[in-house]
Design a protein around this motif. Sequence first.
Motif, PDB file in Angstrom:
ATOM      1  N   MET A 252       0.843  -1.192   0.000  1.00 21.93           N
ATOM      2  CA  MET A 252       0.000   0.000   0.000  1.00 21.93           C
ATOM      3  C   MET A 252       0.881   1.246   0.000  1.00 21.93           C
ATOM      4  O   MET A 252       0.643   2.196  -0.745  1.00 21.93           O
ATOM      5  CB  MET A 252      -0.887  -0.037   1.242  1.00 21.93           C
ATOM      6  N   TYR A 255       2.355   1.799  -3.330  1.00 23.07           N
ATOM      7  CA  TYR A 255       1.457   2.459  -4.277  1.00 23.07           C
ATOM      8  C   TYR A 255       1.544   3.976  -4.102  1.00 23.07           C
ATOM      9  O   TYR A 255       1.527   4.730  -5.072  1.00 23.07           O
ATOM     10  CB  TYR A 255       0.003   2.039  -4.077  1.00 23.07           C
ATOM     11  N   TYR A 258       4.672   5.154  -5.635  1.00 21.76           N
ATOM     12  CA  TYR A 258       4.525   5.083  -7.085  1.00 21.76           C
ATOM     13  C   TYR A 258       3.690   6.246  -7.628  1.00 21.76           C
ATOM     14  O   TYR A 258       4.077   6.926  -8.574  1.00 21.76           O
ATOM     15  CB  TYR A 258       3.867   3.749  -7.445  1.00 21.76           C
ATOM     16  N   ILE A 280      -0.074  -8.005  -2.228  1.00 17.68           N
ATOM     17  CA  ILE A 280      -1.519  -8.072  -2.271  1.00 17.68           C
ATOM     18  C   ILE A 280      -1.947  -8.162  -3.730  1.00 17.68           C
ATOM     19  O   ILE A 280      -1.188  -7.854  -4.645  1.00 17.68           O
ATOM     20  CB  ILE A 280      -2.186  -6.876  -1.558  1.00 17.68           C
ATOM     21  N   PHE A 281      -3.142  -8.617  -3.907  1.00 18.31           N
ATOM     22  CA  PHE A 281      -3.684  -8.926  -5.220  1.00 18.31           C
ATOM     23  C   PHE A 281      -3.353  -7.924  -6.324  1.00 18.31           C
ATOM     24  O   PHE A 281      -2.976  -8.303  -7.429  1.00 18.31           O
ATOM     25  CB  PHE A 281      -5.200  -9.055  -5.083  1.00 18.31           C
ATOM     26  N   PHE A 282      -3.477  -6.646  -6.018  1.00 16.26           N
ATOM     27  CA  PHE A 282      -3.355  -5.657  -7.069  1.00 16.26           C
ATOM     28  C   PHE A 282      -1.947  -5.409  -7.561  1.00 16.26           C
ATOM     29  O   PHE A 282      -1.745  -4.886  -8.650  1.00 16.26           O
ATOM     30  CB  PHE A 282      -3.993  -4.354  -6.616  1.00 16.26           C
ATOM     31  N   GLU A 284       0.074  -7.252  -8.744  1.00 14.07           N
ATOM     32  CA  GLU A 284       0.368  -7.986  -9.961  1.00 14.07           C
ATOM     33  C   GLU A 284      -0.237  -7.317 -11.191  1.00 14.07           C
ATOM     34  O   GLU A 284       0.314  -7.390 -12.276  1.00 14.07           O
ATOM     35  CB  GLU A 284      -0.206  -9.395  -9.826  1.00 14.07           C
ATOM     36  N   ILE A 285      -1.353  -6.675 -11.020  1.00 10.76           N
ATOM     37  CA  ILE A 285      -2.053  -6.173 -12.197  1.00 10.76           C
ATOM     38  C   ILE A 285      -1.803  -4.702 -12.473  1.00 10.76           C
ATOM     39  O   ILE A 285      -2.395  -4.119 -13.376  1.00 10.76           O
ATOM     40  CB  ILE A 285      -3.568  -6.446 -12.101  1.00 10.76           C
ATOM     41  N   LEU A 286      -0.934  -4.104 -11.697  1.00 13.84           N
ATOM     42  CA  LEU A 286      -0.595  -2.712 -11.959  1.00 13.84           C
ATOM     43  C   LEU A 286       0.104  -2.572 -13.304  1.00 13.84           C
ATOM     44  O   LEU A 286       0.626  -3.539 -13.845  1.00 13.84           O
ATOM     45  CB  LEU A 286       0.334  -2.196 -10.868  1.00 13.84           C
ATOM     46  N   ASP A 287       0.147  -1.355 -13.790  1.00 10.26           N
ATOM     47  CA  ASP A 287       0.822  -1.099 -15.058  1.00 10.26           C
ATOM     48  C   ASP A 287       2.280  -1.513 -14.993  1.00 10.26           C
ATOM     49  O   ASP A 287       2.812  -2.095 -15.930  1.00 10.26           O
ATOM     50  CB  ASP A 287       0.754   0.391 -15.391  1.00 10.26           C
ATOM     51  N   VAL A 288       2.882  -1.150 -13.893  1.00 10.95           N
ATOM     52  CA  VAL A 288       4.236  -1.638 -13.653  1.00 10.95           C
ATOM     53  C   VAL A 288       4.084  -2.638 -12.518  1.00 10.95           C
ATOM     54  O   VAL A 288       4.077  -2.263 -11.353  1.00 10.95           O
ATOM     55  CB  VAL A 288       5.167  -0.491 -13.210  1.00 10.95           C
TER      56      VAL A 288
ATOM     57  N   ARG B 228     -11.979 -11.040 -13.154  1.00 13.78           N
ATOM     58  CA  ARG B 228     -11.007 -10.388 -14.016  1.00 13.78           C
ATOM     59  C   ARG B 228     -10.811 -11.178 -15.305  1.00 13.78           C
ATOM     60  O   ARG B 228     -10.738 -10.625 -16.391  1.00 13.78           O
ATOM     61  CB  ARG B 228      -9.673 -10.260 -13.278  1.00 13.78           C
ATOM     62  N   TYR B 258      -8.479  -4.117 -19.286  1.00 13.81           N
ATOM     63  CA  TYR B 258      -7.334  -3.214 -19.359  1.00 13.81           C
ATOM     64  C   TYR B 258      -6.025  -3.987 -19.554  1.00 13.81           C
ATOM     65  O   TYR B 258      -5.219  -3.681 -20.436  1.00 13.81           O
ATOM     66  CB  TYR B 258      -7.271  -2.394 -18.077  1.00 13.81           C
ATOM     67  N   ASN B 259      -5.839  -5.008 -18.736  1.00 11.70           N
ATOM     68  CA  ASN B 259      -4.614  -5.805 -18.824  1.00 11.70           C
ATOM     69  C   ASN B 259      -4.457  -6.460 -20.193  1.00 11.70           C
ATOM     70  O   ASN B 259      -3.379  -6.470 -20.777  1.00 11.70           O
ATOM     71  CB  ASN B 259      -4.582  -6.885 -17.736  1.00 11.70           C
ATOM     72  N   LYS B 262      -3.612  -3.906 -22.849  1.00 10.95           N
ATOM     73  CA  LYS B 262      -2.222  -3.505 -22.741  1.00 10.95           C
ATOM     74  C   LYS B 262      -1.314  -4.575 -23.346  1.00 10.95           C
ATOM     75  O   LYS B 262      -0.378  -4.288 -24.080  1.00 10.95           O
ATOM     76  CB  LYS B 262      -1.864  -3.298 -21.273  1.00 10.95           C
ATOM     77  N   PHE B 282      -8.924   0.503  -5.713  1.00  7.05           N
ATOM     78  CA  PHE B 282      -7.781   0.569  -6.610  1.00  7.05           C
ATOM     79  C   PHE B 282      -8.027   1.301  -7.908  1.00  7.05           C
ATOM     80  O   PHE B 282      -7.089   1.721  -8.575  1.00  7.05           O
ATOM     81  CB  PHE B 282      -7.272  -0.839  -6.895  1.00  7.05           C
ATOM     82  N   LEU B 286      -4.858   3.465 -10.155  1.00 12.02           N
ATOM     83  CA  LEU B 286      -4.271   2.847 -11.335  1.00 12.02           C
ATOM     84  C   LEU B 286      -3.539   3.887 -12.170  1.00 12.02           C
ATOM     85  O   LEU B 286      -3.782   5.088 -12.035  1.00 12.02           O
ATOM     86  CB  LEU B 286      -5.366   2.210 -12.192  1.00 12.02           C
ATOM     87  N   ASP B 287      -2.682   3.427 -13.050  1.00  9.65           N
ATOM     88  CA  ASP B 287      -1.956   4.333 -13.933  1.00  9.65           C
ATOM     89  C   ASP B 287      -2.908   5.165 -14.761  1.00  9.65           C
ATOM     90  O   ASP B 287      -2.716   6.357 -14.949  1.00  9.65           O
ATOM     91  CB  ASP B 287      -1.060   3.529 -14.876  1.00  9.65           C
TER      92      ASP B 287
END
Lengths: 340, 340
Positions: A252, A255, A258, A280-282, A284-288, B228, B258-259, B262, B282, B286-287
């Motif tokens: 967290m 983030y 970031y 945590i889950f998210f 992995e799915i972040l842009d980076v 997802r 989104y993923n 991308k 989240f 996000l980006d």
Amino acid sequence: MRTTIKDIANYTGVSVTTISLVLNNKATKISQQTKDMILKAAQELNYRPNQLAIGLVKKRTETIGLILSDVSNVFFANLAKGVEDECRRKGWNVVLCNTNDKHERDLSYIQVLADKGVDGILFCMSKDSNKKKAMESIQLIGKLKIPFVMIDRFLEEADCCSVIVNHKQGGYEATKHLLAQGHRRIGCVTGPMELEDSKERLKGYKKALEEMNLSYKEDLVYKGDYNRESGFRAVDHLLKQKVTAIFAFNDMTAYGVYNRLKQKGLDVPKDLSLIGYDDIFFSEILDVPLTTVRQPIYDMGKEAVRQLIEGVEAGIDLKKCITFEPKLIVRKSVAGVRKK
Amino acid sequence: MRTTIKDIANYTGVSVTTISLVLNNKATKISQQTKDMILKAAQELNYRPNQLAIGLVKKRTETIGLILSDVSNVFFANLAKGVEDECRRKGWNVVLCNTNDKHERDLSYIQVLADKGVDGILFCMSKDSNKKKAMESIQLIGKLKIPFVMIDRFLEEADCCSVIVNHKQGGYEATKHLLAQGHRRIGCVTGPMELEDSKERLKGYKKALEEMNLSYKEDLVYKGDYNRESGFRAVDHLLKQKVTAIFAFNDMTAYGVYNRLKQKGLDVPKDLSLIGYDDIFFSEILDVPLTTVRQPIYDMGKEAVRQLIEGVEAGIDLKKCITFEPKLIVRKSVAGVRKK
DNA sequence: CTGTTAGCGCTTTCAC
DNA sequence: GTGAAAGCGCTAACAG
């Protein structure tokens, strides 16, 4: 009204004792015929034992209390899921208690849970607990004679069963990973330093530096609180210290780091490497996708339940300390240090 | 052992009745002196009433059951938080039940909660419930005579108290927003179509199209399941249909979309606009902060508890249907349609 | 093999 | 003003 054991007694003409015996499989010497009749009657009348009554006499409710700071926090939500899943498997139930990291709520929930006759407590101490407060909680549970296991956040002195992560190792690995990429000025954003786990992660950080004969610099350590905002705030300070990488003590916070970096037009990992903690889950799915240290919190929840129930059933309080090893999850937020 | 009312009786030399009366503020005609003595003794002996015993005689436990699919899902975690927060405020407790969207678990938890004597159930039906299954659940709760309120997912026919979102409006606004940006071929990724809420969102989508005299095309509607992965899968199909925007029926699905986009080298919102539904935490960080339709799920949790407790205290089952209005949250994932 | 009885900790009616 | 007694729904000694 719900059918009671008495109703079955009236219906079958047999005494409540016999019924209780049969229904609890303690009917060693009841004739098969009577058994069948009772079982059939119970079915027909749709009988279900009143658990309040059972709890009152057996002093067992097959219910545990789960005390944590905030289920809406993904990390704890996963913990709660692990806990509940394992409880369900065992036919137990869980009473959910959010403390919002307030120590007095730890205390009041402990009392309430005791009043409700829970068989055990899974205790994830609130963030504002210093050693003294923590001991206060532990002693209260002790006084109430409720079996408990501490989870995630722990206390050396408590001398109880706990399920934790080897945070020193986690901090060490995160830092080592950064060092291996050539980073030498590594900032960190800690959690509350009253917390054992935050201290441990910092120890790991120091250990990794020492191994490389790098000196530990106070200025590179920003005291955060595990919230996103603290990551956000940390950035300006750490940037002034010319760090090339940041180790955030939880995802967290990462983030926050970031987001702030992005706001400042800085790229992760090109301009700055970033590593988190928790996975945590998210992340992995972040842009980076965030490189981070995984805490198997779901499994820890399950394990904690296993320990707790085992202790309850055995009637002893285990003092085991189950340690899970964290795991470095390499994704995309760390790069080699920039050549000047 | 815990102090019981009997202990106080021995200690004070007064009868249990008197004690009970005093402790429950029903002592209209007990001398102030006795009262004080009892209160003092209770304090000294650290007396706390056994809630199991109270529950048994009063048929009230001040506990509710919360049935939902999965607390580790952020959306439900927020619901759970709202529920628990409101319960705490009222001095109630909540038993957490995860069904993993399995209808049989809905049923078994309902039974278990009844056995434990909860005063009410907050029911967020499992995803695999078609109308028949849903009615089965409702009827079971009814048979057990437990007050309940349905939350988030509801059923027209249930004729019960429910706290929901005007999903048709939400679907309508999302679609209208996209239309206003010039999009004409708008794909959607729905949730399970057995669910009322998914149907409603789709109705809203259709309504918005109709208003613009656009025809509704089956091919632009991909049947997802709120996960997802279903967003991920939907992309290839919808891209073939040459959509310029996608309306995902929840944020999680939107992340999948989104993923996948991308992964295919497509940019949101430049190449394709994307809008979600829920506004979970989240989406904001996000980006490309997700434009979405906010469901005030935390507040709904609180409101549901209020309704439920009100019903319990009044001893009637309210049949109110509380509808929350969704809110379009415009962020960065929607852009004007590309000029060819 | 089965029933009687007491009791878990509390509330509540009714009597004194 | 206060207490005895019954009862909530169940279990578990103990008798028989």
